[in-house]
Design an enzyme around this catalytic site. Structure first.
Site, PDB file in Angstrom:
ATOM      1  CG  HIS A  15      -0.351  -0.123   2.527  1.00  0.00           C
ATOM      2  ND1 HIS A  15       0.555   0.793   3.001  1.00  0.00           N
ATOM      3  CD2 HIS A  15      -0.504  -1.056   3.514  1.00  0.00           C
ATOM      4  CE1 HIS A  15       0.922   0.457   4.213  1.00  0.00           C
ATOM      5  NE2 HIS A  15       0.318  -0.678   4.557  1.00  0.00           N
ATOM      6  CG  HIS A  18       4.249  -1.302   2.140  1.00  0.00           C
ATOM      7  ND1 HIS A  18       2.993  -1.809   1.927  1.00  0.00           N
ATOM      8  CD2 HIS A  18       4.655  -1.802   3.319  1.00  0.00           C
ATOM      9  CE1 HIS A  18       2.658  -2.588   2.938  1.00  0.00           C
ATOM     10  NE2 HIS A  18       3.649  -2.612   3.799  1.00  0.00           N
ATOM     11  CB  CYS A 122      -0.657  -8.707  19.456  1.00  0.00           C
ATOM     12  SG  CYS A 122      -1.462  -7.989  18.002  1.00  0.00           S
ATOM     13  CB  CYS A 125       2.313  -6.422  17.380  1.00  0.00           C
ATOM     14  SG  CYS A 125       1.125  -5.097  17.538  1.00  0.00           S
ATOM     15  CB  CYS A 134      -3.256  -5.175  20.175  1.00  0.00           C
ATOM     16  SG  CYS A 134      -2.013  -4.344  19.171  1.00  0.00           S
ATOM     17  CG  HIS A 138      -3.008  -5.529  15.375  1.00  0.00           C
ATOM     18  ND1 HIS A 138      -1.748  -5.224  15.834  1.00  0.00           N
ATOM     19  CD2 HIS A 138      -2.972  -5.370  14.034  1.00  0.00           C
ATOM     20  CE1 HIS A 138      -0.980  -4.891  14.807  1.00  0.00           C
ATOM     21  NE2 HIS A 138      -1.694  -4.959  13.713  1.00  0.00           N
ATOM     22  CE  LYS A 288      -3.153   0.888  11.837  1.00  0.00           C
ATOM     23  NZ  LYS A 288      -3.094   0.174  13.107  1.00  0.00           N
ATOM     24  CE  LYS A 291      -5.612  -7.476   4.587  1.00  0.00           C
ATOM     25  NZ  LYS A 291      -5.701  -8.886   4.925  1.00  0.00           N
TER      26      LYS A 291
HETATM   27 ZN    ZN Z   1      -1.053  -5.797  17.743  1.00  0.00          ZN
END
Ligand code: ZN
Length: 470
Positions: A15, A18, A122, A125, A134, A138, A288, A291
């Site tokens: 995405h 990156h 998690c 992570c 988390c 997450h 954020k 996908k």
């Molecule tokens: Zn996490």
């Protein structure tokens, strides 16, 4: 200079976040190459993450297939984003990686011990937390894990790490991140778990040497890529002899790079990196990146719609050194039309058109030199936005010069002096912009090449009205 990006896990396609890190690393690599310095620019993918396994299970495809497909999409950013990386390492495919991880494991053996461990893990992570949920957001509940793991004596390296950062031998930019790292180190370091059960990892990953029931913790495995990708002479050249070894990364993974990784290397008796450059995160349309953001966050779709110059320029010119940045297609279009089409495109087109109209295309000697602002200092501070603004100052200066001298109202001698100055400024721009906008810079260079200029052609199309959404 040895320049690396982090290696993303490949549970999904790349995405825009990156793309940001890759483009920043690319600017550094091109800038230093242009100054005649030897550069190795390396990126790659973390294939061994448990996340990849879970994503493959969710998609109902073999892990190998999912990992190969998504890793290819990361490597495939090279063309669309005009990246100039010299090497791309995949941790599940690079021939030397596994042996390299095993060598570091064995060299740190004096700091490894087994201990029963219970904690909340998690998977998002890939790390343990004392309690849920988390802290990184997450949503999947943390897994209670109880097993016998290998531990690394991180606690032994607290003083050495603190000294490393305080002395600047490991430089961390921006300073707000350096201070975060120091606070973390000086609050006291606990030993860390560096393996997990092979059963919990579904057999994916690198087995612990001498203990095949455990696999090497994926972070240990991934961090090692910075040296396992270098073998033999390359290792000596880029890791032992090289004075500047810099890792680029997002703010979420500093602890791994500025604490765990140097400690691993100290324990193994290996040389250390010299710089850690940290960027913040992008949001897309205020959210954020995930996908579900779809094409709005897909760098290849954005390049298809708007061109590589517009995408690179937004990432470099709009993203601040500290603080998150919000991407929208409207902002990309506005920035590209104002700077590329109106600012740079207009300048070059006017200059070439006047040289043809008044001087039959012949380039006269420069009357004076318009001052370019150097970008070195901003890039040395990892401030890409300030560097982009500095590089752009000559575009603005040259446009002001056109308005000030009005070559079309000058007698012949004045026209020659002014247009010679402007052609020279455009040639300087082509050189100065190359690290930021390699494609655009090549077009500018071609437009003002030679003793007699080619016919003027528009360099950039205006983007307003085009787009991913149609
Ligand atoms: Zn996490």
């Amino acid at each position: 200079m040895y320049i690396t990006t982090t290696i993303p896990y490949v549970n999904a396609r790349p995405h825009l976040g990156h793309a940001l890190e890759l483009v920043q690393a690319d600017v550094l690599a091109r800038h230093h190459r242009r100054r005649g310095e030897p550069v190795r620019f390396q990126t790659g993918t973390d294939d061994n993450s448990l996340k990849n396994v879970l994503a493959a299970e969710a998609a109902g495809v073999p892990v190998r297939e999912l990992v190969d497909r998504n890793a290819a999409a990361f490597e495939g950013l090279r063309g669309p984003l005009d990246l100039s990386f010299d090497s791309f390492i995949r941790t599940s495919a690079h021939p030397g990686h596994r042996a390299g991880v095993e060598r570091i494991w064995e060299a740190t053996g004096h700091d490894l011990y087994q201990r029963h461990y219970e904690g909340l893990y998690c998977v998002g992570c890939e790390q343990f937390y004392p309690e849920g949920p988390c802290p990184d957001g997450h949503e999947a509940p943390l897994q209670r894990v109880s097993e016998q793991n290998w531990f690394f004596r991180l606690s032994r390296y607290q003083d050495a790490l603190s000294e490393l950062v305080r002395s600047g031998r490991l430089r961390i930019e921006p300073v707000v991140r350096r201070n975060e790292v120091l606070a973390f180190i000086e609050a006291g370091l606990d030993d860390i778990s560096v393996s997990r059960s092979a059963a919990r990892a579904r057999g994916w990953g690198i087995p612990v040497p001498g203990d095949p029931d455990q696999v090497v913790y994926v972070w240990w495995d991934a961090l090692a890529n910075y040296v396992t990708a270098l073998e033999g002479d390359d290792y000596d050249r880029w890791w032992v002899s090289e004075r500047r070894k810099v890792h680029l990364m997002g703010k979420g993974v500093i602890r791994f790079h500025a604490v765990y990784w140097p400690a691993m290397l100290l324990s193994a008796g290996r040389p250390l990196p010299t710089g850690i450059f940290v960027h913040d995160y992008l949001t897309v349309d205020g959210r954020k990146i995930s996908k579900s953001a779809g094409d709005a966050a897909d760098p290849v779709a954005l390049v298809d719609a708007y061109g590589v110059d517009a995408v690179r320029w937004w990432l470099l010119r709009e993203v601040p050194r500290v603080g998150d940045a919000d991407f929208t297609e409207e902002r990309l279009v506005a920035r590209a039309d104002e700077d590329l089409a109106n600012g740079l495109g207009n300048l070059v087109n006017r200059v070439v058109t006047m040289v043809h109209r008044f001087l039959d295309g012949h380039v006269p000697p420069a009357g004076e030199e318009l001052a370019a602002v150097p970008v070195d200092e901003a890039l040395a501070a990892f401030d890409f936005r300030r560097a982009a603004v500095a590089a752009w100052a000559l575009v603005e200066e040259a446009n002001r010069y056109v308005e000030r001298t009005r070559p079309w109202q000058q007698p012949r001698a004045g026209q020659e002096a002014a247009l010679g100055t402007l052609v020279h400024a455009c040639r300087t721009l082509a050189v100065q912009l190359e690290p930021f906008l390699p494609t655009a810079a090549a077009r500018v260079a071609a437009a003002v090449a030679g003793e007699r200029l080619p016919r003027p052609e528009p360099l950039f199309r205006r983007l307003a009205g085009s787009g991913v959404a149609g």
